[in-house]
Design a protein around this motif. Sequence first.
Motif, short mmCIF file in Angstrom:
data_model
loop_
_atom_site.label_atom_id
_atom_site.label_comp_id
_atom_site.label_asym_id
_atom_site.label_seq_id
_atom_site.Cartn_x
_atom_site.Cartn_y
_atom_site.Cartn_z
N ASP A 156 -15.49 -35.74 -100.35
CA ASP A 156 -16.63 -34.67 -100.82
C ASP A 156 -16.71 -33.68 -99.94
O ASP A 156 -16.42 -33.78 -98.72
CB ASP A 156 -18.07 -35.49 -101.18
N ARG B 76 -9.82 -41.31 -98.29
CA ARG B 76 -9.26 -39.77 -97.73
C ARG B 76 -7.86 -40.04 -97.28
O ARG B 76 -7.06 -39.12 -97.59
CB ARG B 76 -9.95 -39.46 -96.61
N ASP C 191 -15.66 -41.46 -96.31
CA ASP C 191 -17.08 -41.06 -96.77
C ASP C 191 -18.02 -42.22 -96.82
O ASP C 191 -19.26 -42.14 -96.65
CB ASP C 191 -17.09 -40.49 -98.09
N ASP D 47 -21.35 -39.12 -101.21
CA ASP D 47 -20.42 -39.64 -100.40
C ASP D 47 -19.85 -40.95 -101.22
O ASP D 47 -18.72 -41.35 -101.38
CB ASP D 47 -20.90 -40.37 -99.07
N SER E 227 -18.62 -31.67 -97.58
CA SER E 227 -19.98 -31.28 -97.15
C SER E 227 -20.17 -30.40 -95.95
O SER E 227 -20.91 -29.40 -95.88
CB SER E 227 -20.38 -32.62 -96.80
MG MG Z 1 -18.33 -37.12 -97.19
#
Ligand code: MG
Length: 352
Positions: free
Chosen positions: A238, A173, A52, A100, A240
Motif C-alpha cells: 500500500d 512485497r 506491510d 496494510d 503510505s
Molecule cells: Mg504499508
Amino acid sequence: MISKKYSKDRIRSRITDTKHDLQEIGEFGLIHRIRRGITSSDPALVQGIGDDVAVIEVGETATKALLVTTDILIEDIHFDLSWTDPSQLGRKALAVNLSDIASMGGIPKYFLISLGLPKNLSLSFISSFYRGLKKEAKRFRVELIGGDTSLSKKIVINICLLGEGEKKDLLFRRGARVGDDLFISGTPGDAALGLRILQKKGKIKGAEGLIKKHLSPCPRVELGQAIAKRHWATAMIDVSDGLLIDTSHLLQESGVGVRVWEDRIPLSRLYQKWIRFFSKDPFQLALSGGEDYELLFTAPPELRERISSLARSLRIPITRIGEILPIKEGLRIIKEDGKDYSPSRLGFEHFK
Ligand code: MG
Ligand code: ADP
C-alpha cells in the motif's frame, strides 16, 4: 552533590550525538538495522519485519494465516488539531491499519487501540473520536477488543490490527518479476496536495475533495482481496509514504528494478486544477507525496484486460504506470519527452 542541571546535561549528551544520530540513517535505515539484528527459527512465522503486515501460519493444516499490523499517529507529526475533526481522526487511525491488511489481500478482523492523552483533553473530543472509530470499524466489519491508555503531553494513537487470510492467496512485497506490469489504484498525490492546501490556505472552497483524501482516506480492502483471491498479482504494497518510496520498497524486497512512465501517472481533475498553485512540475507531488493509501501491485502483462475489467466492475481506477526491469536498472522515471532519470528524493521518511 550533583546539581540538577549537571545531571540533565549528562543525560542529554548520552542520548544525543550530532555525528551519529537518526537523521543520518532515517526511518528506513533504522528499520533495516533492527531487522538485521532479528532472526527467527519459528517455522510458523511466514513473514516477520519487512512487509506491510506480519504473517503467521495458524490451524492444524497451516492453510490459514494470522495477519498482524500496527501503525501510530502522533499529534503535530501526523495530524494538526487546528484542522482535524476528532471523528475523522478516529476513522483515519483505523483506516491506515486497514490499508496494510488490504495490501496483503487479507480480511481485517480485530483491533486494539492504545491512547496517550493530555489531561485537559475534552470528553467530547474523545466521544467524537470513538464515534468515528466505531463507524469505520462497522464499515469494515472489525471489532475493538482492547487497548491501553496513558497520560501524555501530546495525543498519541496506536492501533494494532489483526486479520486473517488463506496463506496461498496472500500477496507480499516480494514476488515481482522482470516483465511484469506495475499498477496503481486511484489518483496519487491528492492527499498530499490536500495537506498542502490545509497548511497554506486552510479549508478553502473548491478543494474539499483533496482535503478529504488527507483527512479521511479510504483503504482499498475490497480491491486487495479481489486481486489476491484471483492470484493475479505477483507483489503488492500500500502507498503510505509516497508512490516512489513505496515502489522502491517493493523493488527491494523483490530484487528487481522498474521503469515508470511519468505521464501515465493518473492525476485527478481536482489535483490538476490545484497543483498549479503549488508547483511548476505537476508530477512531483503525485510521485513523492504520502498518505494515498492506494494499492501498488505488479502483474504479468497477459492479465491487463482482466485487471481493467475488474477495475470497471469495482469502479476503482487502476492504471498501468510502469514495467518491472532487472535489478541493475534501479528505479527509472521516463518523462513525457522520452528522457529518463533516477530520482534523488523518493518521498517522505521520518527523521530525514
Ligand atoms: Mg504499508
Ligand atoms: P508500513 O508503511 O507499511 O506501515 P513500515 O515502513 O512502517 O511499513 O514498516 C516496514 C516494516 O518494518 C514492517 O514489517 C514493520 O512491522 C517493521 N517495523 C517498523 N518499525 C519497526 C520497529 N521500530 N521495530 C521493529 N520493526 C519495525
